[in-house]
Design a protein around this motif. Structure first.
Motif, PDB file in Angstrom:
ATOM      1  N   LEU A  59       9.071  -4.471  -1.915  1.00 10.14           N
ATOM      2  CA  LEU A  59       8.054  -5.207  -2.673  1.00 10.14           C
ATOM      3  C   LEU A  59       8.696  -6.485  -3.204  1.00 10.14           C
ATOM      4  CD1 LEU A  59       5.190  -5.326  -3.809  1.00 10.14           C
ATOM      5  CD2 LEU A  59       6.000  -4.006  -5.785  1.00 10.14           C
ATOM      6  N   ASP A  60       8.537  -7.587  -2.451  1.00 15.75           N
ATOM      7  CA  ASP A  60       9.132  -8.865  -2.830  1.00 15.75           C
ATOM      8  C   ASP A  60       8.156  -9.636  -3.729  1.00 15.75           C
ATOM      9  OD1 ASP A  60      10.982 -10.908  -2.944  1.00 15.75           O
ATOM     10  OD2 ASP A  60      10.297 -11.860  -1.086  1.00 15.75           O
ATOM     11  N   VAL A 110       6.509  -6.579   1.510  1.00 12.81           N
ATOM     12  CA  VAL A 110       5.316  -7.217   0.940  1.00 12.81           C
ATOM     13  C   VAL A 110       5.769  -8.440   0.172  1.00 12.81           C
ATOM     14  CG1 VAL A 110       3.322  -6.933  -0.558  1.00 12.81           C
ATOM     15  CG2 VAL A 110       4.181  -4.971   0.767  1.00 12.81           C
ATOM     16  N   GLY A 111       5.106  -9.578   0.445  1.00  9.95           N
ATOM     17  CA  GLY A 111       5.498 -10.788  -0.260  1.00  9.95           C
ATOM     18  C   GLY A 111       4.442 -11.864  -0.147  1.00  9.95           C
ATOM     19  N   HIS A 112       4.680 -12.968  -0.873  1.00 12.76           N
ATOM     20  CA  HIS A 112       3.717 -14.058  -0.898  1.00 12.76           C
ATOM     21  C   HIS A 112       3.886 -14.965   0.310  1.00 12.76           C
ATOM     22  CE1 HIS A 112       4.503 -13.257  -5.353  1.00 12.76           C
ATOM     23  NE2 HIS A 112       3.292 -12.749  -5.099  1.00 12.76           N
ATOM     24  N   THR A 113       2.786 -15.306   0.953  1.00 14.37           N
ATOM     25  CA  THR A 113       2.787 -16.307   2.022  1.00 14.37           C
ATOM     26  C   THR A 113       1.816 -17.431   1.712  1.00 14.37           C
ATOM     27  OG1 THR A 113       1.142 -15.039   3.280  1.00 14.37           O
ATOM     28  CG2 THR A 113       3.472 -14.625   3.776  1.00 14.37           C
ATOM     29  N   PHE A 127       8.615 -20.631  -1.181  1.00  9.47           N
ATOM     30  CA  PHE A 127       9.073 -21.075   0.137  1.00  9.47           C
ATOM     31  C   PHE A 127      10.443 -21.737   0.004  1.00  9.47           C
ATOM     32  CE2 PHE A 127       4.586 -20.586   0.743  1.00  9.47           C
ATOM     33  CZ  PHE A 127       4.447 -20.185   2.062  1.00  9.47           C
ATOM     34  N   PHE A 128      11.179 -21.717   1.135  1.00 14.25           N
ATOM     35  CA  PHE A 128      12.551 -22.234   1.133  1.00 14.25           C
ATOM     36  C   PHE A 128      12.828 -22.998   2.426  1.00 14.25           C
ATOM     37  CE2 PHE A 128      12.367 -18.471  -1.469  1.00 14.25           C
ATOM     38  CZ  PHE A 128      13.081 -18.816  -2.611  1.00 14.25           C
ATOM     39  N   VAL A 157       3.869  -7.837   5.190  1.00 14.62           N
ATOM     40  CA  VAL A 157       2.490  -7.866   4.670  1.00 14.62           C
ATOM     41  C   VAL A 157       2.416  -9.076   3.754  1.00 14.62           C
ATOM     42  CG1 VAL A 157       0.752  -6.698   3.286  1.00 14.62           C
ATOM     43  CG2 VAL A 157       2.199  -5.374   4.865  1.00 14.62           C
ATOM     44  N   GLY A 158       1.695 -10.093   4.208  1.00 14.65           N
ATOM     45  CA  GLY A 158       1.660 -11.338   3.479  1.00 14.65           C
ATOM     46  C   GLY A 158       0.442 -11.470   2.580  1.00 14.65           C
ATOM     47  N   ILE A 159       0.688 -11.960   1.356  1.00 15.89           N
ATOM     48  CA  ILE A 159      -0.420 -12.251   0.424  1.00 15.89           C
ATOM     49  C   ILE A 159      -0.712 -13.737   0.579  1.00 15.89           C
ATOM     50  CG2 ILE A 159      -1.151 -12.173  -1.979  1.00 15.89           C
ATOM     51  CD1 ILE A 159       1.019 -10.034  -2.442  1.00 15.89           C
TER      52      ILE A 159
END
Length: 733
Positions: A108-109, A277-280, A287-288, A71-73
């Motif tokens: 929950l990342d 769940v994490g940031h996109t 990002f990496f 689930v991307g934010i």
């Protein structure tokens, strides 16, 4: 003979290869050592890591792991909410929607160490009532002060650290399972904690392997070591493992947060799965770089932190459930041997081809083979060194090519010098290289061969001489190369006209400044000398044959002079010699000698009635029976007519002499079959003993003869002693 020749040639070839291998081996070892030093110094690490990344990008993409949903934010979500960080009520609503779908685990990342009203109380309640919810923390390290997890989740052991390990080029190629803090406590990573939640219903829990590594289901996770793969002295703190990502960014199914909040996602999408769940959103810079990020032209593609964590979770679960291979590496000694093998191959190819252009093509082909082998191994989960062996192979090839160029330059100078020298010498002279090819010839040698110099230069003996001659020359040349000593040999030599000469060749070995070996041969024609030697040998052989014939004639004459011509027994002359010898021996050793004098009874009648031929046959048959019935040391003689004597040297007693006489009487009493006629004959025997009956030969013969006559007078077919003895046995009738 041919078998021996083939073995000689094979042995010579093996010796040449051994010498060639000596140079190749030294070069291979030297270049391998240099490459290993560069590798241990870390100068090749970055290239090795780039090669690893390339293998990842060339590898076929694996199927999407349906067990994990993201689930991307993203940026539209942020604009719609209008705030950052997200308020606690939005986060609580999102987690409720996901929890309602009954996933197996929720990750929950997103850092939630701060209160973001409104909705904080509701969020805390959700933390307490969601046991499969895993939050994150960042452990303090050298690059970050750390971020704590929500206290409630921490109290319930629902937290995993999300620290990542980046290489000096900023690429994440390793993951973490555990981290031991300074106080001795051990923390689990975010990915491992989620994997444990997913595997727990299947009864899979971590166990300690025999070497102390962690075993999870079907796979053992070996801890990363500082020099694994292409790494050199890398920080191996914590329990690290080599990341085996499934693919680049976009590999996992990703759903925007807004769709979840609006109820647009079916519960089946999340049910019994891991939902992370994490940031996109690119503005959040979570990002990496990974092995899949590299591009030659455009900007490298990064992967969102939550998707990178999803890759690590997928690797752990797939390994535990399906035995998906980890990235495996060789030990240092095995890698060093691998580098040496390719260095040896480069050196050997260049030494065999002896051409820069051909060597370059061969190295390119071999390099392609090396890349193919390491790539195929990578598909099976093995990270094999590719850059160090490539460098070793190329370096060894360059070193050998440079050495060959130096040898050829020195060889050219040496040939010019030798050619100037040998053409001033009248004897035939040749110079060969280590491949047994003529490289310098003087005019006298070419004239001897019957070929112009341009036709035989750079050829071998097998191109000019018959096979058997060439084999001999090759064997003698190789002897000089092997021992590095001077030899002189005699050989046969057939020139172009078919004329065979005998030659004497003096061979010696010489070496120039570059180490090139030359065999120099000086020839002398010895045909005339060999012809004279053969004549002398034939003359000597004739003399030997003549001498042998004379010896045979003398032997035959001696035999005729000392043996009876009819029976082959010793005659009267040899009988007296043997008897005299027996008496001399008896005197020295104080022994007795027995003498038996035999005369056939009725022989004259047989001779008169049946003829002299039958009588001669009878005498020969009697001689044979007497010889077979006596000892080898006894002497049977024929004195003439039907008279025979037997010398018994070292006879123990008169009784023994009597037993011999009885044996003779019995032997001769058996019928003879001669000319289809049965003939019976008997014998009368007189016995004389030394020293009892006489001290010399004549006396013994006389006494034995008289005793024989007494035996005839007393009835024949019997024996009598010359004189009566105290223990003399009774005479046989």
């Amino acid at each position: 003979m041919q078998s021996n020749t083939r073995q000689t040639k094979r042995w010579a070839t093996l010796q040449q290869r051994a010498w060639r291998g000596h140079r190749v081996l030294l070069t291979s070892v030297g270049v391998t050592g240099c490459v290993i030093v560069l590798r241990l110094a870390g100068w090749i690490q970055s290239i090795e890591l780039v090669a690893l990344d390339q293998f990842f990008r060339l590898r076929p993409l694996e199927p999407v792991d349906q067990r994990i949903v993201l689930v991307g934010i993203d940026e539209p979500d942020l604009r719609k909410v209008g705030r950052w960080p997200l308020p606690d009520d939005v986060m609580a609503q999102l987690l409720k929607q996901i929890r309602a779908a009954k996933p197996r685990a929720i990750g929950l990342d997103v850092y939630r160490n701060l209160v973001v009203e409104p909705g904080h109380t509701e969020l805390l309640k959700l933390y307490r009532t969601t046991p499969n919810l895993i939050g994150i923390e960042q452990i303090q390290d050298r690059t970050s002060p750390g971020v704590s997890a929500p206290p409630i989740l921490g109290d319930h052991d629902q937290v995993g650290f999300n620290n990542l390990v980046a290489d000096p080029d900023g690429v994440v190629r390793r993951g973490l399972l555990y981290w031991r803090l300074e106080d001795g406590s051990v923390r689990k990573s975010f990915a491992l904690t989620l994997a444990f939640l997913y595997l727990q219903p299947k009864g899979i829990t971590p166990k300690a392997a025999a070497d102390g590594s962690m075993q999870l289901g079907k796979t053992i996770f070996p801890p990363f070591q500082a020099n694994d793969g292409g790494y050199v002295s890398t920080d191996a703190g914590g329990y690290q493992f080599l990341a085996n990502l499934r693919g680049p960014a976009g590999t996992f199914q990703t759903i925007p947060m807004s769709q979840v909040l609006q109820g647009q996602v079916s519960p089946e999408v999340f049910r019994d799965r891991i939902v992370m769940v994490g940031h996109t959103a690119s503005s959040l810079k979570d990002f990496f770089y990974t092995s899949y990020s590299g591009k030659l032209i455009n900007e490298p593609l990064k992967i969102a932190g939550v998707e990178l964590q999803a890759n690590l979770v997928s690797q752990i679960i797939s390994s535990a459930l399906e035995g998906r291979s980890q990235i495996q590496v060789w030990s240092d000694p095995v890698e060093w041997l691998w580098i040496f093998v390719w260095a040896w191959m480069g050196a050997r190819l260049s030494w065999s081809l002896r051409s820069p252009h051909k060597s370059a093509i061969a190295i390119l082909i071999s390099g392609s083979g090396l890349i193919s082998i390491t790539y195929l191994a990578f598909l099976q989960g093995w990270w094999l060194p590719v850059v160090p062996p490539m460098m070793a192979m190329a370096g060894a090839a360059i070193a050998i090519i440079a050495h060959i160029a130096h040898l050829e330059e020195e060889l050219k100078r040496s040939k010019e010098f030798l050619n100037t020298i040998i053409n001033t010498i009248p004897d035939p002279i040749f110079v060969k290289d280590s491949q047994h090819r003529w490289i310098v010839l003087n005019q006298a040698f070419c004239k001897f061969l019957g070929y112009p110099v341009e036709e035989v230069l750079h050829k071998s003996d097998y191109d000019v001489f018959p096979q058997h001659e060439a084999d001999v020359f090759r064997q003698q040349d190789q002897q000089v190369f092997n021992t590095e000593r001077e030899y002189e040999n005699e050989e046969s030599f057939t020139n172009r006209s078919g004329i065979t000469y005998f030659i004497e060749t003096k061979r010696s070995l010489h070496k120039d400044g570059a180490g090139n070996l030359f065999l120099v041969g000086i020839i002398r024609d010895i045909t005339e000398r060999k012809r004279m030697e053969e004549e002398l040998k034939r003359t000597a052989a004739e003399l030997v044959r003549s001498n042998a014939e004379l010896q045979r004639s003398a032997t035959q004459l001696s035999h005729l002079a000392n043996h009876d011509t009819l029976t082959g027994l010793p005659n009267r002359k040899l009988f007296y010699e043997r008897l005299t010898q027996a008496l001399e021996w008896a005197v020295t050793n104080q022994q007795q000698v027995g003498l038996l004098f035999l005369d056939l009874d009725g022989f004259k009648l047989i001779n008169d009635t049946l003829g002299h031929d039958v009588g001669d046959l009878l005498l020969k048959a009697v001689a044979q029976r007497l010889t077979r019935s006596l000892r080898g040391s006894d002497t049977v003689s024929r004195l003439g007519g039907d008279e025979f004597t037997v010398i018994l040297p070292a006879i123990p007693s008169a009784q023994d002499a009597a037993r011999v006489a009885e044996k003779i009487l019995k032997t001769l009493s058996d019928e003879f079959l001669l000319e289809n006629q049965i003939i019976s004959v008997t014998s009368s025997i007189g016995i004389a003993l030394y020293p009892h009956d006489g001290g010399d030969a004549d006396t013994l013969v006389k006494e034995a003869d008289l005793a024989m006559y007494r035996a005839k007078q007393q009835g024949k077919s019997r024996y009598e002693f010359a004189k009566v003895l105290e223990s003399q046995p009774e005479s046989a009738s």
